[in-house]
Design a protein around this motif. Structure first.
Motif, short mmCIF file in Angstrom:
data_model
loop_
_atom_site.label_atom_id
_atom_site.label_comp_id
_atom_site.label_asym_id
_atom_site.label_seq_id
_atom_site.Cartn_x
_atom_site.Cartn_y
_atom_site.Cartn_z
N ILE A 249 0.85 -1.18 0.00
CA ILE A 249 0.00 0.00 0.00
C ILE A 249 0.89 1.24 0.00
N THR A 250 0.31 2.36 -0.45
CA THR A 250 1.04 3.62 -0.43
C THR A 250 0.23 4.64 0.36
N PRO A 251 0.55 4.85 1.65
CA PRO A 251 -0.17 5.86 2.43
C PRO A 251 0.07 7.26 1.87
N LEU A 252 -0.87 8.15 2.15
CA LEU A 252 -0.72 9.54 1.70
C LEU A 252 0.54 10.15 2.30
N GLY A 253 1.38 10.72 1.44
CA GLY A 253 2.58 11.39 1.91
C GLY A 253 3.67 10.46 2.40
N ALA A 254 3.60 9.18 2.02
CA ALA A 254 4.60 8.23 2.52
C ALA A 254 5.04 7.31 1.38
N ALA A 255 6.11 6.57 1.63
CA ALA A 255 6.62 5.61 0.66
C ALA A 255 5.77 4.35 0.67
N PRO A 256 5.82 3.54 -0.39
CA PRO A 256 5.08 2.26 -0.40
C PRO A 256 5.45 1.40 0.80
N LEU A 257 4.44 0.70 1.31
CA LEU A 257 4.61 -0.07 2.54
C LEU A 257 4.13 -1.50 2.30
N PRO A 258 4.97 -2.52 2.51
CA PRO A 258 4.51 -3.90 2.35
C PRO A 258 3.57 -4.30 3.49
N VAL A 259 2.59 -5.13 3.19
CA VAL A 259 1.66 -5.62 4.20
C VAL A 259 1.58 -7.13 4.12
N ASN A 260 1.56 -7.76 5.27
CA ASN A 260 1.46 -9.21 5.37
C ASN A 260 0.10 -9.54 5.97
N LEU A 261 -0.83 -9.98 5.16
CA LEU A 261 -2.18 -10.25 5.64
C LEU A 261 -2.89 -11.20 4.68
N ARG A 262 -3.98 -11.75 5.17
CA ARG A 262 -4.86 -12.57 4.33
C ARG A 262 -6.08 -11.74 3.97
N ILE A 263 -6.55 -11.87 2.73
CA ILE A 263 -7.69 -11.08 2.28
C ILE A 263 -8.88 -12.00 2.04
N LEU A 264 -9.99 -11.69 2.70
CA LEU A 264 -11.26 -12.37 2.48
C LEU A 264 -12.26 -11.33 1.99
N GLY A 265 -13.00 -11.67 0.95
CA GLY A 265 -14.04 -10.77 0.45
C GLY A 265 -15.38 -11.45 0.49
N SER A 266 -16.44 -10.67 0.36
CA SER A 266 -17.78 -11.27 0.30
C SER A 266 -18.64 -10.52 -0.69
N VAL A 267 -19.55 -11.26 -1.32
CA VAL A 267 -20.53 -10.70 -2.25
C VAL A 267 -21.87 -11.33 -1.94
N LYS A 268 -22.96 -10.62 -2.30
CA LYS A 268 -24.30 -11.09 -1.95
C LYS A 268 -24.93 -11.96 -3.04
N ARG A 269 -24.29 -12.01 -4.21
CA ARG A 269 -24.82 -12.80 -5.31
C ARG A 269 -23.69 -13.59 -5.94
N PRO A 270 -23.99 -14.60 -6.78
CA PRO A 270 -22.91 -15.36 -7.43
C PRO A 270 -21.95 -14.43 -8.15
N PRO A 271 -20.66 -14.56 -7.90
CA PRO A 271 -19.69 -13.60 -8.46
C PRO A 271 -19.65 -13.58 -9.98
N ASP A 272 -19.88 -14.73 -10.64
CA ASP A 272 -19.85 -14.72 -12.10
C ASP A 272 -20.97 -13.86 -12.67
N ALA A 273 -22.13 -13.84 -11.98
CA ALA A 273 -23.22 -12.98 -12.42
C ALA A 273 -22.86 -11.51 -12.22
N LEU A 274 -22.19 -11.20 -11.10
CA LEU A 274 -21.78 -9.81 -10.85
C LEU A 274 -20.74 -9.36 -11.87
N VAL A 275 -19.84 -10.27 -12.26
CA VAL A 275 -18.85 -9.93 -13.28
C VAL A 275 -19.55 -9.64 -14.61
N ALA A 276 -20.54 -10.48 -14.97
CA ALA A 276 -21.27 -10.29 -16.22
C ALA A 276 -22.02 -8.96 -16.24
N GLU A 277 -22.48 -8.51 -15.08
CA GLU A 277 -23.20 -7.25 -14.99
C GLU A 277 -22.28 -6.04 -14.87
#
Length: 422
Positions: A249-277
């Motif tokens: 990530i690059t915070p405002l006014g700062a140099a790029p910063l590495p982050v060590n984390l796991r990313i989980l996302g969620s959607v309310k409908r089937p993702p392929d349908a959301l991509v098509a839309e």
């Protein structure tokens, strides 16, 4: 609220003890660090308040030893004015905070209460992690057994996952279970409602500044959960894609910063349908390693009644009221209701039952709006309601339901299987 107080000055120790006890703290007072260290255990539920300058084991030495024994217990140092540099070194070494002598009682109590709140949260999270997954994701249906098995299998893998499910199916709960069962369970779990992000403030909120870390940086060493990912504008999805790809990530006014984390996302409908839309970018969707679908309550045979009974027992205990009686008529309505609000709707219904408010379901044969459905989906929904209505009217007796609908019993069974009602 508990405090382990370590102060070699007897008068100051007594005065501080009285102040803390009057504020509602339970105080364990010690005149030196060694006996306090002997009494300290990893599960101590409170905080440590220690003087810095003491004979024998100093406050800094006590901090080092205490972090070995109980690393999650907040440690607060009391320093004289000239000892502030030492206190700052202690903060870098893991101290929660420090107070300068003479310290106003109101400031001391405020710091201790905030430290205690943090300790309470950590203990609650630890308790939840030890709770069996069956007690957190309630249900005996095959769909829920499969879901629990998938969560156990995926939790230990360093994979970015997309959780798909209707409103009220428990997407954030599933994300928290994935976090709690992972090797990084002691790290933070940071949840972001993507639909509530303001574009004007997104840089400051998500990416932070040189002075204040943003939400992504706060998830360092843990899990970042992005709820309602499809509600994020396309431009923000592009920027998030870079985070998923580069873990930077690059915070405002700062140099790029590495982050060590796991990313989980969620959607309310089937993702392929959301991509098509065009609501979910295909390149962002494909950066997630797998999609975990959550079953709606209408597809979890027998779980609705189980959930209503469970939530009703919880609500009755919370309000100190008797558990409600669920007669056969209400039981049949619960069993065959569509549950558009899923588990959240079941919880609300149980709450209303306990406190004596009216509980209503759609009348047999009543339909709901289908304007946003295609023809096949709308017809499927209509047939599902028709079958449920017939079963409600006949008390679940399938031969009578088939006769009521004017169809052969074999066809009724085939349609019930199609709609996951058998």
């Amino acid at each position: 609220m508990e405090v382990m107080l370590v102060e070699d000055d007897a008068d100051l120790r007594q005065a501080t003890t009285e102040t803390l006890e009057q504020a509602g703290f339970r105080v364990h007072a010690f005149e030196a660090a060694l006996p306090a260290l002997a009494a300290l255990a990893p599960d101590f539920p409170g905080v440590i308040l220690s003087d810095l300058r003491m004979p024998g084991l100093s406050g800094l030495d006590f901090l080092d030893r205490a972090r070995e024994v109980a690393p999650e217990v907040p440690f607060i140092l009391i320093t004289a004015h000239g000892d502030v540099p030492a206190a700052i070194r202690a903060m870098r070494g893991g101290a929660h905070d420090f107070l300068e002598k003479p310290c106003a009682p109101e400031l001391m109590l405020d710091v201790l209460r905030r430290a205690q709140a943090m300790r309470d949260l950590h203990l609650e999270n630890a308790r939840l992690r030890q709770t069996r997954i069956e007690d957190r994701l309630i249900g005996r249906s095959a769909a829920m057994k499969d879901l629990r098995q998938h969560l156990r299998a995926l939790a230990g893998l360093q994979l970015d996952l997309l959780i798909a499910g209707e409103t009220g199916t428990g997407k954030e709960l599933a994300a928290r279970i994935l976090h709690d069962l992972s090797p990084h369970a002691d790290g933070p779990f940071v949840a972001i409602n993507c639909g509530a992000l303001s574009e004007a403030e997104v840089d400051r909120e998500l990416f932070g500044t040189s002075d204040a870390p943003g939400l992504i940086a706060r998830a360092e060493g843990g899990t970042l959960y992005l709820d309602e990912l499809e509600s994020m504008p396309d431009g923000l999805q592009v920027r998030l894609l870079r985070v998923v790809e580069s873990r930077e990530i690059t915070p405002l006014g700062a140099a790029p910063l590495p982050v060590n984390l796991r990313i989980l996302g969620s959607v309310k409908r089937p993702p392929d349908a959301l991509v098509a839309e065009g609501r979910l970018r295909a390149d962002l969707f494909h950066r997630f390693h797998a999609t975990l679908p959550l079953p709606p309550l209408r597809e979890r045979e027998g779980d609705a009644a189980l959930l209503v009974a469970h939530f009703a027992a919880e609500a009755a205990a919370r309000h100190d009221l008797p558990k409600p009686h669920i007669d056969n008529t209400l039981g049949r309505r619960i069993a065959w209701h569509d549950w558009p609000g899923n588990v959240r709707e079941a919880r609300n219904l149980a709450e209303r039952l306990v406190i004596g408010l009216d509980v209503s379901f759609p009348s047999p044969g009543e339909t709901t709006g289908t304007a946003d459905m295609d023809f096949d989906t709308a017809m499927d929904a209509f047939e599902s309601r028709l079958l449920r209505s017939a079963l409600i009217q006949t008390g679940g007796r399938k031969a009578e339901a088939a006769a009521l609908l004017g169809i052969p019993r074999k066809r009724l069974y085939l349609r019930l299987r199609h709609h996951h009602m058998l």
